[in-house]
Write an enzyme that holds these catalytic residues in place. Structure first.
Site, mmCIF file in Angstrom:
data_model
loop_
_atom_site.group_PDB
_atom_site.id
_atom_site.type_symbol
_atom_site.label_atom_id
_atom_site.label_comp_id
_atom_site.label_asym_id
_atom_site.label_seq_id
_atom_site.Cartn_x
_atom_site.Cartn_y
_atom_site.Cartn_z
ATOM 1 N N GLU A 139 70.870 50.254 67.175
ATOM 2 C CA GLU A 139 71.908 49.221 67.210
ATOM 3 C C GLU A 139 72.266 48.844 65.794
ATOM 4 O O GLU A 139 71.382 48.730 64.945
ATOM 5 C CB GLU A 139 71.410 47.959 67.929
ATOM 6 C CG GLU A 139 71.484 48.038 69.429
ATOM 7 C CD GLU A 139 70.109 47.943 70.041
ATOM 8 O OE1 GLU A 139 69.184 47.490 69.361
ATOM 9 O OE2 GLU A 139 69.957 48.340 71.212
ATOM 10 N N TYR A 156 75.218 56.011 59.076
ATOM 11 C CA TYR A 156 74.970 56.671 60.364
ATOM 12 C C TYR A 156 76.064 57.679 60.695
ATOM 13 O O TYR A 156 75.795 58.734 61.270
ATOM 14 C CB TYR A 156 74.848 55.620 61.482
ATOM 15 C CG TYR A 156 73.712 54.657 61.248
ATOM 16 C CD1 TYR A 156 72.453 55.116 60.881
ATOM 17 C CD2 TYR A 156 73.891 53.288 61.378
ATOM 18 C CE1 TYR A 156 71.408 54.244 60.643
ATOM 19 C CE2 TYR A 156 72.848 52.401 61.147
ATOM 20 C CZ TYR A 156 71.611 52.883 60.778
ATOM 21 O OH TYR A 156 70.574 52.025 60.539
HETATM 22 C C1 LIG Z 1 72.511 50.268 54.819
HETATM 23 C C2 LIG Z 1 71.441 50.607 53.785
HETATM 24 C C3 LIG Z 1 70.135 50.894 54.552
HETATM 25 C C4 LIG Z 1 71.857 51.851 53.015
HETATM 26 O O1 LIG Z 1 70.779 52.208 52.163
HETATM 27 P P1 LIG Z 1 71.012 53.056 50.825
HETATM 28 O O2 LIG Z 1 69.697 53.595 50.403
HETATM 29 O O3 LIG Z 1 71.761 52.226 49.842
HETATM 30 O O4 LIG Z 1 71.948 54.226 51.366
HETATM 31 P P2 LIG Z 1 72.105 55.694 50.722
HETATM 32 O O5 LIG Z 1 72.199 55.592 49.243
HETATM 33 O O6 LIG Z 1 71.041 56.588 51.281
HETATM 34 O O7 LIG Z 1 73.528 56.108 51.282
HETATM 35 C C5 LIG Z 1 73.703 57.151 52.238
HETATM 36 C C6 LIG Z 1 75.118 57.036 52.782
HETATM 37 O O8 LIG Z 1 75.292 55.771 53.423
HETATM 38 C C7 LIG Z 1 76.617 55.285 53.172
HETATM 39 N N1 LIG Z 1 76.526 54.041 52.403
HETATM 40 C C8 LIG Z 1 75.406 53.483 51.897
HETATM 41 N N2 LIG Z 1 75.705 52.307 51.284
HETATM 42 C C9 LIG Z 1 77.041 52.127 51.425
HETATM 43 C C10 LIG Z 1 77.950 51.109 51.017
HETATM 44 N N3 LIG Z 1 77.540 50.026 50.335
HETATM 45 N N4 LIG Z 1 79.250 51.254 51.353
HETATM 46 C C11 LIG Z 1 79.696 52.321 52.023
HETATM 47 N N5 LIG Z 1 78.884 53.343 52.426
HETATM 48 C C12 LIG Z 1 77.578 53.233 52.132
HETATM 49 C C13 LIG Z 1 77.320 56.364 52.420
HETATM 50 O O9 LIG Z 1 77.911 57.253 53.366
HETATM 51 C C14 LIG Z 1 76.183 57.065 51.721
HETATM 52 O O10 LIG Z 1 76.484 58.386 51.407
HETATM 53 P P3 LIG Z 1 77.104 58.739 49.937
HETATM 54 O O11 LIG Z 1 76.117 58.226 48.943
HETATM 55 O O12 LIG Z 1 77.223 60.215 49.963
HETATM 56 O O13 LIG Z 1 78.384 57.991 49.861
HETATM 57 C C15 LIG Z 1 71.248 49.459 52.748
HETATM 58 O O14 LIG Z 1 72.515 49.004 52.315
HETATM 59 C C16 LIG Z 1 70.442 48.275 53.268
HETATM 60 O O15 LIG Z 1 69.216 48.252 53.176
HETATM 61 N N6 LIG Z 1 71.154 47.265 53.835
HETATM 62 C C17 LIG Z 1 70.495 46.053 54.371
HETATM 63 C C18 LIG Z 1 69.686 46.382 55.600
HETATM 64 C C19 LIG Z 1 70.552 47.059 56.666
HETATM 65 O O16 LIG Z 1 71.693 46.696 56.900
HETATM 66 N N7 LIG Z 1 69.941 48.050 57.361
HETATM 67 C C20 LIG Z 1 70.591 48.779 58.438
HETATM 68 C C21 LIG Z 1 70.445 48.024 59.717
HETATM 69 S S1 LIG Z 1 71.177 48.903 61.100
#
Ligand SMILES: CC(C)(COP(=O)(O)OP(=O)(O)OC[C@H]1O[C@@H](n2cnc3c(N)ncnc32)[C@H](O)[C@@H]1OP(=O)(O)O)[C@@H](O)C(=O)NCCC(=O)NCCS
Length: 149
Positions: A109, A121
Site C-alpha cells: 500500500e 514502484y
Molecule cells: C520513497 C523512498 C523510499 C525512496 O528512497 P530512495 O532511496 O531515495 O530511492 P532511490 O534513490 O532508490 O530511487 C529509485 C527510484 O525511485 C524514484 N524516486 C525516488 N525518489 C524520488 C523523488 N523524490 N521523486 C521522484 N522519484 C523518486 C525514481 O524513479 C528513482 O529512480 P531514478 O533514480 O532512476 O530516478 C524515500 O523517499 C523515503 O524513504 N521516503 C519516506 C518513506 C516512504 O515514503 N516510504 C515508502 C512508503 S510506501
C-alpha cells in the site's frame, strides 16, 4: 549518483538501528520503535538493511509472506541518503528473496500523494490494483499495488 549498497537481512540484534532508520524516514508518520521491533520479530516477516561503503545504515525494509503472496510492510531511506539508489537496492533484494521463497506476487500500500514512492514502484513494474479510502491516520488514501514475481 548510485553507490554500491550492501544489503543484508536484519536480525533481532538490528532492532534499534531499524527503528531509528524508520523514525528518520517517516517522521511524524513513524510506526514508533516498539511497533517496528514487534514487526521485525513477527512470524513470516523478513527485514533488510542497506549499508554504505563505511558501513553506515542507510535504509531498511520489512516484508512478509502470506502463503504464495508477499507484502511490503515498510521501506525507507534516511533523508541524507535519498535519491542514491538505497530503496532500489532494498526493493530489488526483497523481490529476489520473495521469488526465491516461491511467492508469486508482491503487494503493498502506498499513500496516493507519495510521488517519490509511487515513482519507485512504477520503475519496478508495480501496477495499481486497488484503492483504500482514508487508509492512513492523516486521512490520506492508499493505493494497493501488485507486482508479479
Ligand atoms: C520513497 C523512498 C523510499 C525512496 O528512497 P530512495 O532511496 O531515495 O530511492 P532511490 O534513490 O532508490 O530511487 C529509485 C527510484 O525511485 C524514484 N524516486 C525516488 N525518489 C524520488 C523523488 N523524490 N521523486 C521522484 N522519484 C523518486 C525514481 O524513479 C528513482 O529512480 P531514478 O533514480 O532512476 O530516478 C524515500 O523517499 C523515503 O524513504 N521516503 C519516506 C518513506 C516512504 O515514503 N516510504 C515508502 C512508503 S510506501
Amino acid at each position: 549518483m548510485n553507490a554500491d549498497w550492501r544489503v543484508r537481512p536484519a536480525t533481532r540484534a538490528d532492532a534499534d538501528v531499524l527503528a531509528s532508520l524508520e523514525k528518520a524516514a517517516f517522521g511524524a508518520a513513524s510506526w514508533g520503535a516498539e511497533n517496528v521491533k514487534d514487526g521485525l520479530t513477527a512470524p513470516y516477516v523478513s527485514g533488510l538493511l542497506a549499508f554504505d561503503e563505511s558501513d553506515k545504515a542507510a535504509g531498511f525494509a520489512l516484508w512478509r509472506t502470506l502463503g504464495r503472496e508477499a507484502e511490503i510492510l515498510t521501506i525507507g531511506a534516511s533523508p541524507s541518503y535519498r535519491k542514491r539508489g538505497v530503496a532500489a537496492a532494498l526493493l530489488a533484494a526483497l523481490l529476489e528473496d520473495a521469488a526465491a521463497q516461491g511467492c508469486a506476487a508482491m503487494f503493498l500500500e502506498v499513500d496516493s500523494g507519495n510521488a517519490a514512492a509511487r515513482a519507485l514502484y512504477e520503475k519496478f513494474g508495480f501496477e495499481t490494483v486497488g484503492e483504500r479510502r482514508a487508509y492512513y491516520r492523516n486521512g490520506a488514501d492508499a493505493l494497493v499495488l501488485r507486482r508479479y514475481l
